[in-house]
Scaffold this motif. Sequence first.
Motif, PDB file in Angstrom:
ATOM      1  N   PHE A 265       0.974  -1.359  -0.036  1.00 23.40           N
ATOM      2  CA  PHE A 265       0.059   0.012   0.042  1.00 23.40           C
ATOM      3  C   PHE A 265       0.909   1.202  -0.020  1.00 23.40           C
ATOM      4  CE2 PHE A 265      -3.169  -3.050   1.937  1.00 23.40           C
ATOM      5  CZ  PHE A 265      -4.144  -2.814   0.957  1.00 23.40           C
ATOM      6  N   GLY A 266       2.102   1.225   0.110  1.00 22.31           N
ATOM      7  CA  GLY A 266       2.974   2.395   0.101  1.00 22.31           C
ATOM      8  C   GLY A 266       2.880   3.060   1.406  1.00 22.31           C
ATOM      9  N   ILE A 267       2.751   2.174   2.533  1.00 24.79           N
ATOM     10  CA  ILE A 267       3.017   2.772   3.981  1.00 24.79           C
ATOM     11  C   ILE A 267       4.173   2.974   4.488  1.00 24.79           C
ATOM     12  CG2 ILE A 267       2.442   2.541   6.331  1.00 24.79           C
ATOM     13  CD1 ILE A 267      -0.068   0.799   5.136  1.00 24.79           C
ATOM     14  N   PRO A 268       4.749   3.904   5.123  1.00 25.30           N
ATOM     15  CA  PRO A 268       6.060   4.286   5.672  1.00 25.30           C
ATOM     16  C   PRO A 268       6.607   2.964   6.250  1.00 25.30           C
ATOM     17  CG  PRO A 268       4.778   6.133   5.893  1.00 25.30           C
ATOM     18  CD  PRO A 268       3.814   5.388   5.336  1.00 25.30           C
ATOM     19  N   PRO A 269       7.782   2.730   6.128  1.00 20.99           N
ATOM     20  CA  PRO A 269       8.150   1.395   6.687  1.00 20.99           C
ATOM     21  C   PRO A 269       8.354   1.452   8.073  1.00 20.99           C
ATOM     22  CG  PRO A 269      10.050   2.696   5.766  1.00 20.99           C
ATOM     23  CD  PRO A 269       8.790   3.484   5.228  1.00 20.99           C
ATOM     24  N   TYR A 347      -6.301  -0.144  -6.594  1.00 23.35           N
ATOM     25  CA  TYR A 347      -5.890   0.621  -5.517  1.00 23.35           C
ATOM     26  C   TYR A 347      -5.011   1.698  -6.288  1.00 23.35           C
ATOM     27  CZ  TYR A 347      -2.814   2.017  -1.823  1.00 23.35           C
ATOM     28  OH  TYR A 347      -2.349   2.942  -0.648  1.00 23.35           O
ATOM     29  N   VAL A 348      -5.268   2.894  -5.673  1.00 21.15           N
ATOM     30  CA  VAL A 348      -4.311   4.045  -6.314  1.00 21.15           C
ATOM     31  C   VAL A 348      -3.630   4.831  -5.127  1.00 21.15           C
ATOM     32  CG1 VAL A 348      -4.362   6.352  -7.302  1.00 21.15           C
ATOM     33  CG2 VAL A 348      -6.167   4.559  -8.062  1.00 21.15           C
ATOM     34  N   GLN A 349      -2.355   4.682  -4.964  1.00 23.49           N
ATOM     35  CA  GLN A 349      -1.604   5.315  -3.876  1.00 23.49           C
ATOM     36  C   GLN A 349      -1.724   6.710  -3.989  1.00 23.49           C
ATOM     37  OE1 GLN A 349       1.426   6.772  -2.721  1.00 23.49           O
ATOM     38  NE2 GLN A 349       1.328   5.794  -0.801  1.00 23.49           N
ATOM     39  N   ALA A 350      -1.936   7.422  -2.852  1.00 27.72           N
ATOM     40  CA  ALA A 350      -2.171   8.684  -2.722  1.00 27.72           C
ATOM     41  C   ALA A 350      -1.025   9.751  -3.078  1.00 27.72           C
ATOM     42  CB  ALA A 350      -2.591   9.183  -1.318  1.00 27.72           C
TER      43      ALA A 350
END
Length: 392
Positions: A265-269, A347-350
Amino acid sequence: MSRRFNIGFFIGLIFWSWELSAAWSSGGGGMFKDANNPWFVQNTDTVRYCIRIDSSQASLSEEQVDRVFRGAVAYWQREFSYTNFATADVVISTQTFVRQACPTTTAQPIDLVLQIGYLTAAQKAEIKSHASYASLVVRTDYDAVNLRARGFIYVAPEKSLSDIQGYELTENPWSGQNQVLLYWTLVHELGHVFGLQHTGQAPSPRNIMSYGFVEYILQKRNWPLLSSYIGSMAFFAIHPQPQNAPELICHTQLTQTARTLQMFFGIPPTWLCFGTILRDQSLEIWAAPDIHHSMNPTPIGTIFFEQERKEARPAMTFWTPREQRVLAIRQHPLLPSYIVRNIKGRYVQAQTGGQRWLGLVLDPTQNSPLLNDLRIITDFNGNSYMDLMKGF
């Protein structure tokens, strides 16, 4: 029925939840037949009920009990509206409930009696272990022609409830806490009246029809958890309406599953809290660094629903008596069902605008928070996931 009392639905016990049923037997096995049928279907317009209270055992007025009972009825009427209500052969919870004075003779039948701390001598003789029950529902009559039952809901004397398997109970469980515990107890027992059986899930504030639900909510140690869920405890659809705030789960450490969710999802690690907001035709992904920041999460991206297929999963069993005159004869009548949503999503990453295709299943039969109902099916980093949320 041949017996005076046919205890045909499942009951909440002080120590355990069991099934009691008068049933036919064949070849060493039991057959429930109509014992699990709802008490009332669409041909019954009005249900007449009355209230009996042993005032020496419960600090409640009839007006208080009536208010709570009507709220419990409204709960199920709302919940059944989330099923395939319009197309089912067996339609549940459409009746108008009318309170009357309790009859003084058996020649004045009534459909449902609410008995708070009260049992007749005949009922005590029939229900040998009545002192062990926190609550129960008993079907005393069933009209197999008109598919209509009579019976009573019994709630144990408040002043005799002190502990459950050594667990301390909330003080004044029926009359205290604005009658919240009485409300959920009646919701549970009315679920049986409307034809719902116990689920196999562990008792929790979310699992309203689970074995042991009444015992669970009565425990004093569980009151804070119960009170935090008040207003959001649903049966057929955990989130039937779009949400207004994200529902997050927080990992205590960076597991492989958490790391996969971060990358997908591209969440900070380093962020360990993950959540969603269900909209009408999308699912927003939100995240936060840790539990201390979970009240102020950040939007990460959005899953847009491109295609959707709904499937119905029956919520109950129903046996059609040969002599009934209500339903069209068919081997398997269409029953009230959970509506499971099968979705093809994008899904589209913001921040980056990156896109991924995935499949979603929103399944309220799990009867648990949205993040447990949600199943994501996708391919990622060379692996095929049947449930990305759980890491497999």
